[in-house]
Design a protein around this motif. Structure first.
Motif, mmCIF file in Angstrom:
data_model
loop_
_atom_site.group_PDB
_atom_site.id
_atom_site.type_symbol
_atom_site.label_atom_id
_atom_site.label_comp_id
_atom_site.label_asym_id
_atom_site.label_seq_id
_atom_site.Cartn_x
_atom_site.Cartn_y
_atom_site.Cartn_z
ATOM 1 N N ASP A 32 0.831 -1.211 0.000
ATOM 2 C CA ASP A 32 0.000 0.000 0.000
ATOM 3 C C ASP A 32 0.863 1.256 0.000
ATOM 4 O OD1 ASP A 32 -2.746 1.231 0.354
ATOM 5 O OD2 ASP A 32 -1.747 2.009 2.139
ATOM 6 N N ASP A 33 1.963 1.240 0.764
ATOM 7 C CA ASP A 33 2.841 2.410 0.853
ATOM 8 C C ASP A 33 3.457 2.762 -0.500
ATOM 9 O OD1 ASP A 33 2.312 2.664 3.514
ATOM 10 O OD2 ASP A 33 4.174 1.710 4.200
ATOM 11 N N ALA A 35 -1.215 8.067 -4.851
ATOM 12 C CA ALA A 35 -2.471 8.457 -4.202
ATOM 13 C C ALA A 35 -2.529 9.970 -3.993
ATOM 14 C CB ALA A 35 -2.612 7.735 -2.866
ATOM 15 N N LEU A 36 -1.389 10.585 -3.628
ATOM 16 C CA LEU A 36 -1.339 12.035 -3.457
ATOM 17 C C LEU A 36 -1.594 12.749 -4.775
ATOM 18 C CD1 LEU A 36 1.700 12.417 -1.016
ATOM 19 C CD2 LEU A 36 -0.713 12.781 -0.486
ATOM 20 N N ASP A 37 -0.973 12.223 -5.826
ATOM 21 C CA ASP A 37 -1.164 12.838 -7.140
ATOM 22 C C ASP A 37 -2.626 12.779 -7.564
ATOM 23 O OD1 ASP A 37 1.517 13.390 -7.257
ATOM 24 O OD2 ASP A 37 2.019 11.629 -8.463
ATOM 25 N N SER A 92 -5.234 12.525 -5.589
ATOM 26 C CA SER A 92 -6.011 13.421 -4.722
ATOM 27 C C SER A 92 -5.880 14.869 -5.180
ATOM 28 C CB SER A 92 -5.535 13.292 -3.271
ATOM 29 O OG SER A 92 -5.784 11.996 -2.772
ATOM 30 N N ALA A 93 -4.644 15.239 -5.576
ATOM 31 C CA ALA A 93 -4.429 16.607 -6.053
ATOM 32 C C ALA A 93 -5.200 16.860 -7.339
ATOM 33 C CB ALA A 93 -2.941 16.847 -6.262
ATOM 34 N N GLU A 94 -5.195 15.880 -8.224
ATOM 35 C CA GLU A 94 -5.926 16.030 -9.481
ATOM 36 C C GLU A 94 -7.424 16.156 -9.232
ATOM 37 O OE1 GLU A 94 -5.007 16.465 -12.501
ATOM 38 O OE2 GLU A 94 -2.846 16.164 -12.298
ATOM 39 N N ILE A 95 -7.934 15.367 -8.301
ATOM 40 C CA ILE A 95 -9.359 15.426 -7.979
ATOM 41 C C ILE A 95 -9.723 16.792 -7.398
ATOM 42 C CG2 ILE A 95 -11.135 14.499 -6.427
ATOM 43 C CD1 ILE A 95 -9.824 11.755 -6.781
ATOM 44 N N LYS A 96 -8.843 17.314 -6.524
ATOM 45 C CA LYS A 96 -9.114 18.618 -5.903
ATOM 46 C C LYS A 96 -9.141 19.723 -6.937
ATOM 47 C CE LYS A 96 -7.685 21.518 -2.035
ATOM 48 N NZ LYS A 96 -6.740 21.662 -0.902
ATOM 49 N N VAL A 97 -8.177 19.690 -7.862
ATOM 50 C CA VAL A 97 -8.127 20.696 -8.925
ATOM 51 C C VAL A 97 -9.377 20.614 -9.793
ATOM 52 C CG1 VAL A 97 -6.921 21.428 -11.021
ATOM 53 C CG2 VAL A 97 -5.620 20.849 -8.960
ATOM 54 N N MET A 98 -9.785 19.394 -10.134
ATOM 55 C CA MET A 98 -10.970 19.236 -10.966
ATOM 56 C C MET A 98 -12.215 19.741 -10.253
ATOM 57 S SD MET A 98 -12.456 15.823 -12.862
ATOM 58 C CE MET A 98 -11.262 15.918 -14.198
ATOM 59 N N GLU A 99 -12.333 19.451 -8.947
ATOM 60 C CA GLU A 99 -13.487 19.937 -8.181
ATOM 61 C C GLU A 99 -13.546 21.456 -8.192
ATOM 62 O OE1 GLU A 99 -14.073 16.378 -4.858
ATOM 63 O OE2 GLU A 99 -12.816 18.123 -4.390
#
Length: 233
Positions: free
Chosen positions: A199-200, A206-208, A210-217
């Motif tokens: 998982d690690d 996973a960070l990338d 999450s960042a992409e999702i935040k930008v899209m939102e």
């Protein structure tokens, strides 16, 4: 000294001479003529054997020293082909270690009869393969599994081998049962640790994401496209 027998070839010439002379001075147009010619050649051959018998002579050395026809060379057994190099020595070494570890886990899984431990070994084998596959695909992640490869994986194999040796004795005792129990309890922790190691390896990804999702939102919200529900805005 060895005794060698040499067969004379002259009696064979007598057969050829008989057929030659018969064809010159006797008829050869009926089956009976051929039978008579064959009989004559047979007699001539035996006469030749009497006149020129096979001869024997002694030679220096043993029978093993006498030259013989060399046997046809046998094809060398095929060697198992090693996996092709990736061009990265560290990754090649990693793949080699995976092959050894997986092979040992499969051997232990075959010899250890406990169903729970067998399932745990299967989980460890699968997870180990996935961990290394991730690193092979992204060699930059190799430092993240140094401790896993240098300590956790070999120590796990060491514990499993100890369990296998004690279990194979078929004897129940304080030391044997106590040690087996400790290993059984530790395997639960080890399986969890292997899963977390895998998982690690996806942490950065996973960070990338999450960042992409935040930008899209944020972009959807600016365009008035975010938070829409069925039936209107």
């Amino acid at each position: 000294m060895s005794y060698v027998k040499k067969r004379s070839v002259l009696p064979i010439y007598f057969i050829g001479a008989t057929w030659l002379l018969w064809s010159l001075f006797a008829p050869l147009y009926r089956p009976g003529h051929y039978i008579m010619a064959a009989l004559a050649s047979f007699i001539a051959y035996n006469v030749g054997k009497m006149i020129f018998p096979d001869r024997g002579y002694e030679v220096q050395g043993t029978a093993q020293d006498i030259p013989r026809s060399e046997p046809r060379p046998q094809a060398a057994p095929k060697k198992e082909e090693k996996p092709k190099s990736t061009g990265n020595p560290e990754i090649d070494a990693l793949l080699d270690e995976r092959e050894k570890a997986v092979s040992e886990m499969r051997r232990l899984n075959d010899t250890i009869k406990d169903a729970k431990i067998s399932a745990q070994i299967t989980h460890l084998e699968t997870t180990t393969g996935k961990i290394i596959d991730v690193v092979v695909a992204s060699p930059s992640k190799l430092p993240q599994i140094r401790k896993f490869m240098n300590y956790y994986l070999p120590t796990t194999l060491k514990l499993l081998n100890a369990y296998d040796r004690m279990d194979s004795t078929g004897v129940s005792g304080a030391n044997i049962d106590g040690t087996k129990g400790k290993i059984e309890n530790m395997l639960d922790t080890i399986c969890t640790a292997f899963t977390r190691q895998l998982d690690d390896l996806y942490g950065e990804e996973a960070l990338d994401v999450s960042a992409e999702i935040k930008v899209m939102e944020q972009m959807l919200a600016q365009e008035g496209l975010g938070g829409m529900t069925l039936g209107g805005s």
